[in-house]
Scaffold this motif. Structure first.
Motif, short mmCIF file in Angstrom:
data_model
loop_
_atom_site.label_atom_id
_atom_site.label_comp_id
_atom_site.label_asym_id
_atom_site.label_seq_id
_atom_site.Cartn_x
_atom_site.Cartn_y
_atom_site.Cartn_z
N ALA A 46 21.52 -20.25 39.17
CA ALA A 46 22.88 -20.05 38.76
C ALA A 46 23.12 -20.18 37.21
O ALA A 46 24.33 -20.22 36.74
N ILE A 47 21.86 -20.33 36.56
CA ILE A 47 21.76 -20.62 35.11
C ILE A 47 22.62 -19.07 34.43
O ILE A 47 23.11 -19.51 33.32
N THR A 48 22.72 -18.07 35.18
CA THR A 48 23.29 -16.91 34.59
C THR A 48 24.99 -17.06 34.84
O THR A 48 25.68 -16.33 33.95
N GLU A 49 25.45 -18.22 35.62
CA GLU A 49 26.87 -18.33 35.58
C GLU A 49 27.42 -19.29 34.81
O GLU A 49 28.66 -19.62 34.78
N VAL A 50 26.67 -20.16 34.26
CA VAL A 50 27.12 -21.23 33.46
C VAL A 50 27.62 -20.95 31.97
O VAL A 50 26.82 -19.95 31.34
N PRO A 51 28.50 -21.70 31.37
CA PRO A 51 28.88 -21.38 29.95
C PRO A 51 27.29 -21.46 29.04
O PRO A 51 26.74 -22.42 29.41
N LYS A 52 27.21 -20.61 28.15
CA LYS A 52 26.11 -20.51 27.46
C LYS A 52 25.82 -21.70 26.68
O LYS A 52 24.75 -22.12 26.59
N TRP A 53 26.99 -22.43 26.28
CA TRP A 53 26.86 -23.49 25.31
C TRP A 53 26.28 -24.51 26.17
O TRP A 53 25.70 -25.75 25.54
N GLN A 54 26.29 -24.64 27.49
CA GLN A 54 25.49 -25.66 28.13
C GLN A 54 23.99 -25.52 28.12
O GLN A 54 23.25 -26.40 28.78
N LEU A 55 23.59 -24.52 27.63
CA LEU A 55 22.24 -24.28 27.67
C LEU A 55 21.28 -24.84 26.38
O LEU A 55 20.19 -24.66 26.23
#
Length: 144
Positions: free
Chosen positions: A62-71
């Motif tokens: 699900a990493i592809t679905e989270v807002p990028k700032w959360q990475l």
């Protein structure tokens, strides 16, 4: 009762950070600042990899679905560990952790006050400002 258990767990987490600071500080002295940070994260990554395999219940893809700032958490963690490795060797564990807590409280209060990152609003009050100023003063006194 649940709040007490959670507070106890957070206290244990804080104790782990204190031990980690000194351990990583020694590692950094032996292998270098960046190298020590890398080794610390590598070992932590391996442990989390196995925890994910055996105990994980979520969906890592699900990493592809989270807002990028959360990475950016990993980047912030790398900065944090690197600064700790450097600071512990210069000012000791206690002064380092007091400064870390001060930074966490100040930024945490701002995040809560403005509801940044989708959080609820917990306004900064006069009492909270006084508490922060006392923390700053305690850090000053401790290092004087």
């Amino acid at each position: 009762m649940i709040k007490l258990v959670v507070a106890l767990l957070a206290t244990i987490g804080g104790a782990a950070v204190a031990v980690q600071s000194k351990v990583n500080g020694g590692l950094g002295k032996q292998v270098g600042l960046i190298e020590g940070s890398f080794i610390s994260f590598l070992i932590g990554t391996l442990v989390l990899f196995f925890f994910t395999i055996f105990f994980g219940k979520g969906n890592i893809f699900a990493i592809t679905e989270v807002p990028k700032w959360q990475l950016i958490g990993g980047i912030l963690g790398a900065i944090y560990v690197s600064i700790l490795i450097f600071s512990v060797n210069k000012i000791g564990v206690t002064s380092t952790l007091m400064a870390v807590v001060l930074g966490q409280i100040i930024i945490g209060a701002m995040i809560d006050h403005f509801g940044f990152f989708g959080g609820e609003n917990y306004p900064i009050t006069g009492k909270k400002i006084i508490a922060i100023l006392l923390l700053i003063f305690s850090l000053y006194l401790f290092n004087k």
